[in-house]
Design a protein around this motif. Structure first.
Motif, PDB file in Angstrom:
ATOM      1  N   VAL A 123      51.051  46.131  18.117  1.00 46.62           N
ATOM      2  CA  VAL A 123      50.089  47.018  18.768  1.00 46.62           C
ATOM      3  C   VAL A 123      50.764  47.784  19.892  1.00 46.62           C
ATOM      4  O   VAL A 123      50.559  48.981  20.072  1.00 46.62           O
ATOM      5  N   SER A 124      51.618  47.072  20.627  1.00 50.28           N
ATOM      6  CA  SER A 124      52.279  47.711  21.760  1.00 50.28           C
ATOM      7  C   SER A 124      53.257  48.788  21.292  1.00 50.28           C
ATOM      8  O   SER A 124      53.376  49.842  21.910  1.00 50.28           O
ATOM      9  N   ILE A 125      53.957  48.519  20.190  1.00 50.16           N
ATOM     10  CA  ILE A 125      54.928  49.512  19.703  1.00 50.16           C
ATOM     11  C   ILE A 125      54.225  50.795  19.282  1.00 50.16           C
ATOM     12  O   ILE A 125      54.673  51.896  19.595  1.00 50.16           O
ATOM     13  N   ILE A 126      53.098  50.658  18.593  1.00 51.09           N
ATOM     14  CA  ILE A 126      52.446  51.867  18.081  1.00 51.09           C
ATOM     15  C   ILE A 126      51.353  52.371  19.009  1.00 51.09           C
ATOM     16  O   ILE A 126      50.551  53.209  18.633  1.00 51.09           O
ATOM     17  N   ILE A 153      43.160  36.877  20.367  1.00 57.74           N
ATOM     18  CA  ILE A 153      44.188  37.814  19.924  1.00 57.74           C
ATOM     19  C   ILE A 153      43.735  39.243  20.155  1.00 57.74           C
ATOM     20  O   ILE A 153      44.448  40.069  20.727  1.00 57.74           O
ATOM     21  N   MET A 154      42.510  39.503  19.706  1.00 55.61           N
ATOM     22  CA  MET A 154      41.930  40.832  19.888  1.00 55.61           C
ATOM     23  C   MET A 154      41.885  41.180  21.374  1.00 55.61           C
ATOM     24  O   MET A 154      42.243  42.298  21.758  1.00 55.61           O
ATOM     25  N   GLY A 155      41.478  40.211  22.186  1.00 58.03           N
ATOM     26  CA  GLY A 155      41.377  40.453  23.618  1.00 58.03           C
ATOM     27  C   GLY A 155      42.719  40.801  24.238  1.00 58.03           C
ATOM     28  O   GLY A 155      42.826  41.721  25.038  1.00 58.03           O
ATOM     29  N   ARG A 156      43.768  40.085  23.855  1.00 61.02           N
ATOM     30  CA  ARG A 156      45.092  40.361  24.405  1.00 61.02           C
ATOM     31  C   ARG A 156      45.598  41.717  23.938  1.00 61.02           C
ATOM     32  O   ARG A 156      46.200  42.456  24.701  1.00 61.02           O
ATOM     33  N   CYS A 157      45.358  42.023  22.660  1.00 59.48           N
ATOM     34  CA  CYS A 157      45.801  43.325  22.143  1.00 59.48           C
ATOM     35  C   CYS A 157      45.129  44.434  22.938  1.00 59.48           C
ATOM     36  O   CYS A 157      45.761  45.409  23.327  1.00 59.48           O
ATOM     37  N   GLU A 158      43.838  44.256  23.167  1.00 58.60           N
ATOM     38  CA  GLU A 158      43.063  45.308  23.801  1.00 58.60           C
ATOM     39  C   GLU A 158      43.388  45.422  25.286  1.00 58.60           C
ATOM     40  O   GLU A 158      43.559  46.523  25.808  1.00 58.60           O
ATOM     41  N   SER A 159      43.494  44.278  25.978  1.00 62.68           N
ATOM     42  CA  SER A 159      43.610  44.364  27.428  1.00 62.68           C
ATOM     43  C   SER A 159      45.051  44.385  27.907  1.00 62.68           C
ATOM     44  O   SER A 159      45.315  44.863  28.999  1.00 62.68           O
ATOM     45  N   PHE A 160      45.978  43.854  27.128  1.00 61.09           N
ATOM     46  CA  PHE A 160      47.357  43.821  27.627  1.00 61.09           C
ATOM     47  C   PHE A 160      48.291  44.702  26.805  1.00 61.09           C
ATOM     48  O   PHE A 160      48.930  45.606  27.326  1.00 61.09           O
ATOM     49  N   LYS A 207      48.483  48.531  26.991  1.00 57.65           N
ATOM     50  CA  LYS A 207      48.960  49.231  28.190  1.00 57.65           C
ATOM     51  C   LYS A 207      50.381  48.874  28.569  1.00 57.65           C
ATOM     52  O   LYS A 207      50.926  49.449  29.506  1.00 57.65           O
ATOM     53  N   ASN A 208      50.987  47.883  27.928  1.00 56.66           N
ATOM     54  CA  ASN A 208      52.289  47.396  28.374  1.00 56.66           C
ATOM     55  C   ASN A 208      53.363  47.570  27.310  1.00 56.66           C
ATOM     56  O   ASN A 208      53.055  47.682  26.124  1.00 56.66           O
ATOM     57  N   PRO A 209      54.631  47.571  27.754  1.00 59.86           N
ATOM     58  CA  PRO A 209      55.740  47.744  26.809  1.00 59.86           C
ATOM     59  C   PRO A 209      55.831  46.572  25.828  1.00 59.86           C
ATOM     60  O   PRO A 209      55.319  45.483  26.109  1.00 59.86           O
ATOM     61  N   PRO A 210      56.466  46.797  24.675  1.00 62.16           N
ATOM     62  CA  PRO A 210      56.466  45.824  23.584  1.00 62.16           C
ATOM     63  C   PRO A 210      56.925  44.429  23.979  1.00 62.16           C
ATOM     64  O   PRO A 210      56.270  43.456  23.630  1.00 62.16           O
ATOM     65  N   LEU A 211      58.040  44.344  24.746  1.00 64.57           N
ATOM     66  CA  LEU A 211      58.607  43.024  24.960  1.00 64.57           C
ATOM     67  C   LEU A 211      57.682  42.140  25.792  1.00 64.57           C
ATOM     68  O   LEU A 211      57.445  40.981  25.455  1.00 64.57           O
ATOM     69  N   SER A 212      57.112  42.703  26.878  1.00 68.02           N
ATOM     70  CA  SER A 212      56.237  41.847  27.682  1.00 68.02           C
ATOM     71  C   SER A 212      54.951  41.551  26.933  1.00 68.02           C
ATOM     72  O   SER A 212      54.363  40.479  27.108  1.00 68.02           O
ATOM     73  N   SER A 213      54.507  42.472  26.064  1.00 69.45           N
ATOM     74  CA  SER A 213      53.324  42.172  25.250  1.00 69.45           C
ATOM     75  C   SER A 213      53.600  41.008  24.319  1.00 69.45           C
ATOM     76  O   SER A 213      52.757  40.135  24.120  1.00 69.45           O
ATOM     77  N   PHE A 214      54.809  41.015  23.760  1.00 72.85           N
ATOM     78  CA  PHE A 214      55.204  39.937  22.849  1.00 72.85           C
ATOM     79  C   PHE A 214      55.114  38.592  23.562  1.00 72.85           C
ATOM     80  O   PHE A 214      54.519  37.638  23.057  1.00 72.85           O
ATOM     81  N   PHE A 215      55.685  38.538  24.798  1.00 75.68           N
ATOM     82  CA  PHE A 215      55.661  37.278  25.529  1.00 75.68           C
ATOM     83  C   PHE A 215      54.246  36.931  25.986  1.00 75.68           C
ATOM     84  O   PHE A 215      53.885  35.758  26.039  1.00 75.68           O
TER      85      PHE A 215
END
Lengths: 210, 196
Positions: free
Chosen positions: A59-62, A114-121, A124-132
């Motif tokens: 989600v973060s990448i795209i 999962i949905m909540g993290r995708c939506e709220s984090f 808005k954040n770069p891929p690597l920190s989203s992954f962690f």
């Protein structure tokens, strides 16, 4: 590269401060059903960490190319794709486990965490920190699952991970294996968690959206 | 499983294998929305309607589209898309014809999409290999059972508003304990019929 301090922040938030289950009461639909045995919870937790981390990453990448108004649909489809991978892997290598978890693997899709993290984090954040962040939230969830399962399996069967840990004198609490046991255990754990680490704002506790 | 009478499935899915109290499905909205009886009833109706509709559609898609082409593994994606589209449709209809209900449900209608109970019913239907009629009965029963549980819970919660509750237990904690007690009561039904 992601900074170590930021990483630490993400993990303490995911595990303790904002623990999705204790704090936000999200995603307990699937949390409770698989907690009758520790091994089930562990496998479920690993599956969830996988799905949550990789869907956050994707989600973060795209995120810059996704039109705003269809982003929920895109996120759901990304999550479903990873859940299908988990389902196929389980079916191929651990058919017994796949049978034991039944529909609950598929229900990872509707897990609000999962949905909540995708939506709220991740949005808005770069891929690597989203992954962690996805991994951290997954860990927080797994921790809750395994702790509930620990008590339910220990009290209900007198075993841990299927190994007997108490002698023959142990009388199984059949109650713990049945659904009400899960509700009570969960309530007690939430109580303990709220008493040990008081919530900073009241709104966090009552804010569980869905 | 093929020989079970649909009425038994209907009855069992309301009482003995209630979606919330026995299968833990749909807990999130169950806890968030169950503060008022009126809202609970509205959401319960919406869930019953959506779950019945999506189960029928998903049954047709699964058995007439996915199975013939050997695409069973795609069922998660297909089911969730069906549910999302169906909810969107229901939302538009309610907004147009029942504006009061629309305002009271507000944010919760779109959340039916991620209500685990809806997807769960479709997945159970596939796993238990129900026939068409059985699936309809299972869908209606699950929706009614869900409504029954959330109505009972919101009734109890309204009475609890003035009760002194330990601080850490307020909100979700006490709700889970009530749910546990309700589940305990529903176990009393389990001797009558069983579909698992």
């Amino acid at each position: 590269m992601i900074k170590l301090k930021e990483l630490k922040n993400i993990f303490t938030r995911g595990l303790i401060k904002d623990n999705p289950v204790y704090r936000q009461i999200l995603g307990i639909c699937s949390a409770l059903a698989v907690t009758n045995l520790m091994i089930n919870s562990l496998v479920m937790g690993i599956g969830l960490i996988f799905v949550s981390s990789f869907s956050s990453l994707t989600v973060s990448i795209i995120r810059k190319y996704t039109p705003k108004h269809i982003r929920m649909m895109v996120q759901t489809l990304i999550i479903s794709a990873y859940v299908i991978i988990v389902d196929i892997i389980l079916k191929a290598y651990y058919p017994n486990m796949s049978e034991a978890l039944g529909p609950y693997v598929g229900l990872i899709i509707t897990n609000c965490i999962i949905m909540g993290r995708c939506e709220s984090f991740a949005q808005k954040n770069p891929p690597l920190s989203s992954f962690f962040d996805g991994i951290a939230c997954g860990f927080g969830y797994t921790f809750v699952l395994v702790s509930v399962a620990f008590f339910r399996e220990f009290l209900g069967f007198g075993t841990l991970f299927g190994f007997s840990v108490v002698g023959d004198w142990w009388v199984n609490w059949i109650f713990m294996i049945m659904p009400p046991g899960a509700f009570f255990m969960m309530a007690i754990l939430i109580w303990v968690a709220n008493s040990l680490v008081p919530a900073e704002e009241e709104s966090i506790v009552t804010g569980g959206g869905h | 499983m093929m020989e079970v009478n649909p009425f038994i499935i209907l009855f069992a899915s309301i009482f003995t294998s209630n979606m919330i109290l026995a299968n833990f499905l749909g807990m999130c909205s169950f806890i968030a929305v169950s503060k008022e009886i009126k809202t609970s009833l509205g959401l319960g109706q919406a869930v019953t309607f959506v779950v019945t509709g999506t189960t029928v559609i998903n049954y047709l898609i699964y058995h007439h589209l996915l199975v013939p082409f050997g695409l069973e593994y795609l069922r998660f994606i297909v089911f969730i898309i069906t549910i999302a589209a169906f909810v969107q449709l229901v939302e538009m209809v309610i907004e147009r014809y029942l504006p009061n209900l629309y305002y009271s449900l507000g944010i919760f209608l779109p959340l039916i999409t991620v209500n685990c109970a809806i997807l769960g019913v479709s997945l159970f239907m596939v796993i238990r290999d129900y026939s068409f009629i059985q699936s309809i009965a299972f869908g209606i029963g699950s929706g009614l059972g869900w409504t029954l549980a959330i109505l009972a819970l919101s009734g109890i919660r309204q009475k609890l508003q003035k009760a002194p509750i330990p601080k850490g237990l307020q909100g979700p904690g006490i709700t889970l304990i009530i749910t546990g007690l309700m589940a305990l009561a529903f176990i009393g039904f389990s001797g009558i019929v069983s579909i698992q």
